[in-house]
Enzyme design. Structure first.
Site, short mmCIF file in Angstrom:
data_model
loop_
_atom_site.label_atom_id
_atom_site.label_comp_id
_atom_site.label_asym_id
_atom_site.label_seq_id
_atom_site.Cartn_x
_atom_site.Cartn_y
_atom_site.Cartn_z
N ASN A 158 0.81 -1.23 0.00
CA ASN A 158 0.00 0.00 0.00
C ASN A 158 0.84 1.28 0.00
O ASN A 158 0.50 2.25 -0.66
CB ASN A 158 -1.02 0.00 1.15
CG ASN A 158 -0.39 -0.15 2.51
OD1 ASN A 158 0.73 -0.63 2.64
ND2 ASN A 158 -1.11 0.25 3.54
N GLU A 163 3.93 -3.94 12.57
CA GLU A 163 3.05 -2.80 12.29
C GLU A 163 1.87 -3.38 11.52
O GLU A 163 1.97 -3.66 10.33
CB GLU A 163 3.83 -1.74 11.48
CG GLU A 163 3.26 -0.36 11.61
CD GLU A 163 2.19 -0.10 10.58
OE1 GLU A 163 0.99 -0.34 10.90
OE2 GLU A 163 2.52 0.32 9.48
N GLU A 175 7.83 2.86 14.72
CA GLU A 175 8.79 3.29 13.69
C GLU A 175 8.77 4.81 13.69
O GLU A 175 7.73 5.42 13.93
CB GLU A 175 8.37 2.74 12.33
CG GLU A 175 8.40 1.22 12.30
CD GLU A 175 8.10 0.61 10.94
OE1 GLU A 175 7.31 1.20 10.18
OE2 GLU A 175 8.65 -0.46 10.65
#
Ligand code: NAD
Length: 475
Positions: free
Chosen positions: A151, A249, A457
């Site tokens: 994505n 994530e 992150e």
């Protein structure tokens, strides 16, 4: 001209050359753009050996050198943003302006890591005896294996690569086979910047086979994954069985709370624009809308009007505001969500179907009066669908927002200070955005809680997952 696709192992770009390949297609036209070579078992073993060898030198490299290379990658990303972005739109589908913005923001990510990697400090702990010195050192964890999705192909990959390389680790990355050009572009820029062979390696293949091979290898010490919750749990379980560190994530299902006292027009405008960004294929996309009674109808009317005007088309066309879904799988997922909503008596106010043209195009969709136990309100839609429900009592809204196992992002619109404070304190999410969208900047931490992941992150936390702590006491 589309990016030349290859593996990148031990500083060499390796093309098809007898390997299994797969087609890469343009989701707007369904045309084949190129052939992606899969890594054989021997290729993966070669990448592992290269990463292991390179780690012995790279772990002792000067932070100044790491910083210099990351800065060069930032500069080359800015220099080549137009070409990289065009390829990203070709294989992923997002509008060119969004692709360009992704590359430019990633240059900022590389710069941020270049700055922060010079500040990986240890500490001295005062000792109980004057002859003893106690030191806490932070060392690179070792060879990392990373898996990134389709994505935000440049963004998801560069954040992991910069964190690993900046910390003094080496890394083997499996990028998204559906949209590989951005990860190739990253490898080419690190190569140009003079990164020593073996510090970064890129492989492609059948995702489960590559991840299984890498995670089981005793050479790999750390796993980093961005993608869906079910796959994340699978990889985390395998990593756990081999006692390896993880950063995860994962997906979310971001609640949006719109209170009576909010600026409704502004909220509807911002949320509609954000909803169609990357055709809704964003892990922090607003996905469950809870709107308070008094403003429910007004919000719906404005929100639908905003989405009606969205221009859907090929990402390369200059007036396109929303591109196709990245692959065929997402179209069938959208159909399943909408069918379930209809069966449960929800009202489809806009869209609700794929567009009658070549390509993976789906209409921006608004579904109102949807029950909380519907698929749309319980599973991440990952597409351009906005399910909207009403609430009366704020307690009820907070309880419903926190009721799912996800905890990535949350959005709140209110002009009352107390409600804003309450949202910041009570929402179970890694990122809470109040009256605007402000997540995913290089200098701020990005990550989830609950099923949405482990670790952050970006921000000053960005190297934490790539470092181990060593205590040294000396007399
Ligand atoms: P999927 O679960 O099949 O794959 C998600 C990603 O994981 C892909 O990039 C895929 O290549 C990778 N993957 C799958 N199995 C793997 C394995 N065993 N080892 C390593 N990598 C593996 O789903 P999909 O149809 O590609 O995407 C849809 C779902 O994925 C969405 O519902 C969304 O929740 C999630 N997703 C999340 C993000 C994110 O940013 N958190 C990004 C992309 C997709």
């Amino acid at each position: 001209m589309y990016e030349k696709l290859a593996l990148y192992i031990d500083g060499e770009f390796l093309d098809g050359d007898g390997r299994v390949t797969q087609d890469v297609t343009n989701p707007a036209t369904l045309e084949v753009l190129g052939q992606l070579p899969h890594a054989s078992g021997a290729d993966i073993d070669r990448a592992l050996a290269a990463a292991q060898r390179a780690f012995q030198t790279w772990r002792h490299s000067s932070p100044m050198l790491r910083s210099e290379i990351l800065r060069k990658v930032a500069a080359y990303s800015r220099r080549d943003a137009e070409a990289i972005a065009r390829n990203l739109t070709l294989d992923q589908g997002k509008p060119l302006a969004e692709s360009t913005s992704e590359i430019i923001t990633c240059a900022d990510h590389a710069d941020w890591h270049a700055e922060e990697c010079r500040r990986i400090y240890g500490r001295i702990v005062p000792s109980r005896h004057p002859a003893i010195r106690q030191m806490v050192l932070r060392e690179p964890v070792g060879v990392c294996a990373a898996f990134t999705p389709w994505n935000f192909p440049y963004n998801q990959a560069i954040r992991k690569v910069c964190a690993a390389i900046g910390a003094g680790c080496t890394i083997i990355l499996k990028g998204p086979e559906d949209a590989p050009s951005a990860v190739m572009a990253i490898a080419r820029r690190f190569h140009e910047a003079g990164l020593p062979p073996g510090v970064l390696n890129i492989v492609w293949g059948v995702p489960s086979e590559v991840s299984d091979h890498l995670i089981r290898s005793p050479i790999v010490r750390k796993i980093s994954f961005t993608g869906s919750v079910p796959v994340g749990k699978q990889l985390a379980a395998l990593a756990g069985a081999h006692m390896k560190r993880i950063s995860m994530e994962l997906g979310g299902h971001s609640p949006v709370l719109v209170f009576n006292d909010a600026d409704i027009e502004r909220a509807a405008h911002q949320l509609a624009r954000f909803k169609v960004r990357n055709a809704g294929q964003v892990c922090i996309s607003p996905t469950r809308f809870y709107v308070q009674d008094d403003v429910y109808d007004r919000f719906l009317k404005t929100f639908v009007a905003e989405l009606e005007d969205i221009k859907v088309g090929d990402g390369l066309a200059p007036d396109t505001e929303m591109g196709p879904l990245a692959h065929e799988r997402r179209l069938s997922a959208m159909a399943r969500f909408v069918e379930d909503a209809r069966t449960r008596g929800a009202r489809v106010l806009l869209g609700g179907e794929r567009l009658d043209r070549i390509g993976n195009f789906y209409a921006p969709t608004v579904v109102s009066d949807i029950p909380d136990d519907s698929l749309l309100m319980t599973e991440e839609p990952f597409g351009p669908i906005a399910p909207i429900s009403r609430f009366t009592d704020p307690d009820d809204a907070f309880q419903r927002a926190n009721s799912l196992p996800f905890g990535l992002a949350a959005y709140v619109y209110t002009n009352t200070l107390q409600t804003a404070h309450r949202a910041a304190n009570e929402l179970e999410a890694g990122m809470v955005n109040i009256n605007h969208f402000g997540s995913a900047l290089p200098e701020t931490p990005f990550g989830g809680v609950k099923d949405s992941g482990v670790g952050s992150e970006g921000g000053s936390e960005t190297f934490d997952g790539y470092l181990v702590t060593k205590f040294v006491t000396q007399r």
